[in-house]
Structures are given as C-alpha cells and as structure tokens.
Motif scaffolding. Sequence first.
Motif, PDB file in Angstrom:
ATOM      1  N   THR A 210       0.826  -1.219   0.000  1.00 52.95           N
ATOM      2  CA  THR A 210       0.000   0.000   0.000  1.00 52.95           C
ATOM      3  C   THR A 210       0.854   1.260   0.000  1.00 52.95           C
ATOM      4  O   THR A 210       0.501   2.255  -0.639  1.00 52.95           O
ATOM      5  N   ASN A 211       1.999   1.251   0.673  1.00 47.87           N
ATOM      6  CA  ASN A 211       2.869   2.428   0.633  1.00 47.87           C
ATOM      7  C   ASN A 211       3.401   2.678  -0.777  1.00 47.87           C
ATOM      8  O   ASN A 211       3.520   3.826  -1.213  1.00 47.87           O
ATOM      9  N   ILE A 212       3.722   1.615  -1.499  1.00 51.02           N
ATOM     10  CA  ILE A 212       4.166   1.781  -2.885  1.00 51.02           C
ATOM     11  C   ILE A 212       3.070   2.452  -3.707  1.00 51.02           C
ATOM     12  O   ILE A 212       3.346   3.344  -4.534  1.00 51.02           O
ATOM     13  N   LEU A 213       1.828   2.058  -3.487  1.00 47.49           N
ATOM     14  CA  LEU A 213       0.714   2.609  -4.266  1.00 47.49           C
ATOM     15  C   LEU A 213       0.482   4.092  -3.992  1.00 47.49           C
ATOM     16  O   LEU A 213      -0.095   4.795  -4.819  1.00 47.49           O
ATOM     17  N   PHE A 214       0.942   4.561  -2.817  1.00 40.59           N
ATOM     18  CA  PHE A 214       0.795   5.979  -2.487  1.00 40.59           C
ATOM     19  C   PHE A 214       2.137   6.707  -2.497  1.00 40.59           C
ATOM     20  O   PHE A 214       2.242   7.822  -1.995  1.00 40.59           O
ATOM     21  N   ASP A 215       3.153   6.049  -3.057  1.00 45.99           N
ATOM     22  CA  ASP A 215       4.482   6.647  -3.208  1.00 45.99           C
ATOM     23  C   ASP A 215       5.066   7.105  -1.870  1.00 45.99           C
ATOM     24  O   ASP A 215       5.734   8.147  -1.795  1.00 45.99           O
ATOM     25  N   LYS A 216       4.849   6.310  -0.850  1.00 44.07           N
ATOM     26  CA  LYS A 216       5.350   6.630   0.485  1.00 44.07           C
ATOM     27  C   LYS A 216       6.605   5.818   0.789  1.00 44.07           C
ATOM     28  O   LYS A 216       6.833   4.758   0.194  1.00 44.07           O
ATOM     29  N   PRO A 217       7.425   6.279   1.735  1.00 41.31           N
ATOM     30  CA  PRO A 217       8.616   5.518   2.118  1.00 41.31           C
ATOM     31  C   PRO A 217       8.238   4.116   2.617  1.00 41.31           C
ATOM     32  O   PRO A 217       7.166   3.908   3.193  1.00 41.31           O
ATOM     33  N   LEU A 218       9.138   3.172   2.397  1.00 45.41           N
ATOM     34  CA  LEU A 218       8.948   1.793   2.853  1.00 45.41           C
ATOM     35  C   LEU A 218       9.849   1.583   4.063  1.00 45.41           C
ATOM     36  O   LEU A 218      11.048   1.331   3.921  1.00 45.41           O
ATOM     37  N   PRO A 219       9.304   1.698   5.283  1.00 38.63           N
ATOM     38  CA  PRO A 219      10.146   1.650   6.483  1.00 38.63           C
ATOM     39  C   PRO A 219      10.648   0.242   6.777  1.00 38.63           C
ATOM     40  O   PRO A 219       9.887  -0.722   6.793  1.00 38.63           O
ATOM     41  N   VAL A 220      11.945   0.125   7.001  1.00 36.13           N
ATOM     42  CA  VAL A 220      12.573  -1.153   7.330  1.00 36.13           C
ATOM     43  C   VAL A 220      13.360  -0.953   8.621  1.00 36.13           C
ATOM     44  O   VAL A 220      14.234  -0.083   8.697  1.00 36.13           O
ATOM     45  N   TYR A 221      13.046  -1.758   9.642  1.00 31.72           N
ATOM     46  CA  TYR A 221      13.724  -1.617  10.933  1.00 31.72           C
ATOM     47  C   TYR A 221      15.198  -1.999  10.846  1.00 31.72           C
ATOM     48  O   TYR A 221      15.556  -3.032  10.239  1.00 31.72           O
ATOM     49  N   GLY A 222      16.045  -1.177  11.489  1.00 33.85           N
ATOM     50  CA  GLY A 222      17.469  -1.488  11.580  1.00 33.85           C
ATOM     51  C   GLY A 222      18.091  -1.696  10.212  1.00 33.85           C
ATOM     52  O   GLY A 222      17.934  -0.881   9.303  1.00 33.85           O
ATOM     53  N   ASP A 223      18.798  -2.840  10.066  1.00 33.65           N
ATOM     54  CA  ASP A 223      19.422  -3.140   8.770  1.00 33.65           C
ATOM     55  C   ASP A 223      18.555  -4.084   7.926  1.00 33.65           C
ATOM     56  O   ASP A 223      18.957  -4.487   6.834  1.00 33.65           O
ATOM     57  N   GLY A 224      17.391  -4.470   8.459  1.00 29.06           N
ATOM     58  CA  GLY A 224      16.473  -5.316   7.713  1.00 29.06           C
ATOM     59  C   GLY A 224      16.870  -6.778   7.640  1.00 29.06           C
ATOM     60  O   GLY A 224      16.261  -7.551   6.898  1.00 29.06           O
ATOM     61  N   GLN A 225      17.859  -7.181   8.420  1.00 30.99           N
ATOM     62  CA  GLN A 225      18.352  -8.562   8.338  1.00 30.99           C
ATOM     63  C   GLN A 225      17.604  -9.521   9.276  1.00 30.99           C
ATOM     64  O   GLN A 225      17.975 -10.700   9.371  1.00 30.99           O
ATOM     65  N   GLN A 226      16.590  -9.033   9.962  1.00 33.20           N
ATOM     66  CA  GLN A 226      15.793  -9.916  10.807  1.00 33.20           C
ATOM     67  C   GLN A 226      15.102 -10.972   9.932  1.00 33.20           C
ATOM     68  O   GLN A 226      14.554 -10.653   8.879  1.00 33.20           O
ATOM     69  N   MET A 274       5.843  -5.503  -7.690  1.00 31.69           N
ATOM     70  CA  MET A 274       5.025  -4.328  -7.993  1.00 31.69           C
ATOM     71  C   MET A 274       5.529  -3.632  -9.259  1.00 31.69           C
ATOM     72  O   MET A 274       4.733  -3.193 -10.103  1.00 31.69           O
ATOM     73  N   ASN A 275       6.856  -3.540  -9.422  1.00 31.86           N
ATOM     74  CA  ASN A 275       7.414  -2.998 -10.670  1.00 31.86           C
ATOM     75  C   ASN A 275       6.910  -3.802 -11.869  1.00 31.86           C
ATOM     76  O   ASN A 275       6.499  -3.241 -12.901  1.00 31.86           O
ATOM     77  N   GLU A 276       6.935  -5.120 -11.725  1.00 30.85           N
ATOM     78  CA  GLU A 276       6.513  -6.014 -12.812  1.00 30.85           C
ATOM     79  C   GLU A 276       5.029  -5.817 -13.140  1.00 30.85           C
ATOM     80  O   GLU A 276       4.653  -5.711 -14.311  1.00 30.85           O
ATOM     81  N   TYR A 277       4.200  -5.765 -12.105  1.00 35.86           N
ATOM     82  CA  TYR A 277       2.756  -5.628 -12.328  1.00 35.86           C
ATOM     83  C   TYR A 277       2.433  -4.309 -13.030  1.00 35.86           C
ATOM     84  O   TYR A 277       1.591  -4.271 -13.939  1.00 35.86           O
ATOM     85  N   PHE A 278       3.063  -3.228 -12.602  1.00 31.71           N
ATOM     86  CA  PHE A 278       2.795  -1.925 -13.227  1.00 31.71           C
ATOM     87  C   PHE A 278       3.304  -1.890 -14.666  1.00 31.71           C
ATOM     88  O   PHE A 278       2.698  -1.234 -15.520  1.00 31.71           O
ATOM     89  N   ALA A 291       1.123   6.521  -7.494  1.00 28.95           N
ATOM     90  CA  ALA A 291       2.205   5.535  -7.506  1.00 28.95           C
ATOM     91  C   ALA A 291       3.232   5.886  -8.584  1.00 28.95           C
ATOM     92  O   ALA A 291       3.444   5.150  -9.555  1.00 28.95           O
ATOM     93  N   LYS A 292       3.909   6.994  -8.410  1.00 33.42           N
ATOM     94  CA  LYS A 292       4.815   7.497  -9.441  1.00 33.42           C
ATOM     95  C   LYS A 292       6.103   6.687  -9.540  1.00 33.42           C
ATOM     96  O   LYS A 292       6.575   6.378 -10.635  1.00 33.42           O
ATOM     97  N   THR A 293       6.690   6.344  -8.392  1.00 35.17           N
ATOM     98  CA  THR A 293       7.992   5.676  -8.412  1.00 35.17           C
ATOM     99  C   THR A 293       7.908   4.284  -9.005  1.00 35.17           C
ATOM    100  O   THR A 293       8.764   3.879  -9.804  1.00 35.17           O
ATOM    101  N   VAL A 294       6.879   3.541  -8.657  1.00 38.92           N
ATOM    102  CA  VAL A 294       6.743   2.178  -9.178  1.00 38.92           C
ATOM    103  C   VAL A 294       6.437   2.198 -10.678  1.00 38.92           C
ATOM    104  O   VAL A 294       6.815   1.273 -11.401  1.00 38.92           O
ATOM    105  N   ARG A 295       5.790   3.232 -11.159  1.00 38.58           N
ATOM    106  CA  ARG A 295       5.537   3.344 -12.601  1.00 38.58           C
ATOM    107  C   ARG A 295       6.845   3.437 -13.379  1.00 38.58           C
ATOM    108  O   ARG A 295       6.925   3.041 -14.542  1.00 38.58           O
ATOM    109  N   GLU A 296       7.867   3.980 -12.732  1.00 38.63           N
ATOM    110  CA  GLU A 296       9.183   4.101 -13.355  1.00 38.63           C
ATOM    111  C   GLU A 296      10.025   2.841 -13.138  1.00 38.63           C
ATOM    112  O   GLU A 296      11.188   2.792 -13.553  1.00 38.63           O
TER     113      GLU A 296
END
Length: 362
Positions: A210-226, A274-278, A291-296
């Motif tokens: 849903t954040n991709i669809l509204f061009d919002k940041p995708l928050p990832v905790y720490g380094d995302g290696q969990q 999401m890139n593929e679907y768009f 969703a501007k960024t995913v369109r690109e």
Amino acid sequence: MRNLLVTGGAGFIGANYVLYWLANNPQDKVVVLDALTYAGNRASLTSVEDNPNFVFTHGDICNTELVESLLKEHKIDTLVHFAAESHVDRSITGPDAFIETNIIGTYSLLKAAKKVWIDEPKANGQAPLKHRFHHVSTDEVYGELGPNDPAFTEETAYAPNSPYSASKVASDHLVRAYHHTYGLEVTTSNCSNNYGPYHFPEKLIPLIITNILFDKPLPVYGDGQQIRDWLYVEDHARGIELVLNKGRLGENYNIGGHNEWANIDIVKLVCELMNEYFAKDPTLATRFPEAKTVREGKATSLITFVTDRAGHDWRYAIDATKTNNELGYKPAESFETGIRKTVDWYLGNETWWKDLLEVVKK
C-alpha cells in the motif's frame, strides 16, 4: 458435522480460517465472535454473510456469560481461539490491551468451556459433552534464534521478549493447565508469520504494497536482516483443520512454511513484483495515480531504514516435523505462488483496505 465457535473470526487469520472452513466443510455451522477492534473487519466475511451455516456475534471474549450463552445456544462442540492483540509494536507502546485480551480473554473462554462442556453435565449426572478447545498461538513464544540455531520445535523452552509474546505464553500455559487439571480437551498450534488476503495494512507485506501505491517511504527496521519464517494464511487454516481432525489431545503442533526470509529481502521482492505488475498492466497507473515511483520501475528506491524497535527478535523459524509426520501436514503454497496471490489480492481489493489506512495512522 461440527458446530464451531471461532473467536476473532473477523481478524486476518480468523477470517481466512472461516472462509476456508465453510468452503471445505459446508455441512458445519460456524459462529464468529469478534469485538471488531481496529484490526477486526466485518467486510472480510462479506462472501459468507448469506450462508445459512454462518452466524456473526459482535462481542468480547472477556464476557464469559456471552461465551456461555453462545456455546449453549448453538450447541458448540469445537472452539477455535484466534482472538488476540498481535502487533508487537503496539504491545510495546500499550501493553494493557494485550494483557486483557490475550490472558484474561483466554481465561474467560476456558472458564465458559469448562462450565458448559464439563461442569454442568457432571452436575446433572452426565458425562462431559463431546468437545475440543483449539488455541492458536505463535512462534514468538519461543524467543529468538541465532543464525545457526536449529528451528523451534514443540520442545523448545518458552522465552518471550515482548509484551505480546509474553501474553501469548501466559495464554498457552492456561490452556495446558485446563487440560491437565480439569480434563478440558485441548490442542494448541504455534505458527510462523502469516501472509495473504485480508491482512491488516500495518503489517509488513501489506504495508509495503500500500505504501508503494501511495508513493510513500517503505520503512525497514534497523538493517532489515531480521529473519522470519513465512506461511500462506490458507495453509495455516489447513494445518489447524488437520490438528482438529487428527491431533492428539493436550499436544502442541507447530505449523510453519519452511520458508525463511530476511525482512529486507521480502521488501525488495515485493518491490520487484510491484514494478513487474505496473509494467505489464497500464490500467494500474490510472487506478493508482500517486504511484509514481513504481511506474518508473524504481519501487526499491522508496526503501527507508528506520531505528530498530525495542527488543526486536532477530530470527524465528518453525520446525514442523511433528505436524508433518503425525498429521501429514505440508503447505500447499510455495512462497513464490503465495506472494503473487497476495499482491494480486491487494491490487484487486482496494475498497477493502483503503479506509483501513486511516486506522494505521493512529
């Protein structure tokens, strides 16, 4: 045939379980009890509202008298207990609701079940009623794993690290105690991270979509290696069905996807999908104009690393060998098929999740 009471049946896993059960056990009656807190959504059950074997009751599992009345009125013989506060972040900032629902609520259900299924028949000189109390728990009760540690088995010692997991430990112990002390016929399942349709959009996978669809940041905790072990939600429902049909009383069964992924890799995979679907479907750009960024084709550029949360467990992994060997359990979905089904569902069901985004912000 069975008459089931499903607590939390308007939540993510509970609703998927209700839909699965009615589709695969059409002769059974399913009564849902749900308080419709922020994560409960009656709209998740729209497709079964007209089913004559489906009943919805808006109420709190802490209301023991209400639970007793439902058990009697509908001649319930099987109680499947999903109702729980489950979002770890919320348990850190507001643990009271987790203690109330997950511990007191489970105790309320156990009291009602014991009274209706065991005590009242005994008082009338009769044998206990045929029954099953199935309690749905989580892999988080086991604590966390190091990179080379073996996966959690049913014999792993409990070591909760958040108010959420601690409250689930308490509920697990209460269920066990009611079996060993009073003879309540119980089973418990501990599952890995679920994903799929009707997932509340504060959770990782729907949040990323849903954040991709509204061009919002995708928050990832720490380094995302969990690392988490991911299970498609319908496979979880199938596992519980096997526990009810074949499981031994008083036993715990791990239900897992044998599918470990680091959080950052999950996020990148969803971005790529999401890139593929768009790219393949130009109507998505019209339907989701923000969703501007995913369109690109650049959804991964939205990834933003944020401060890690307190007490964040590093790795979970479920060893479902016991469930596989005893019950013949095996996930039907691979992660590749399940994650595509999930993205498809969110892109096709905007009316279900869009209003919920306002709740996530609170």
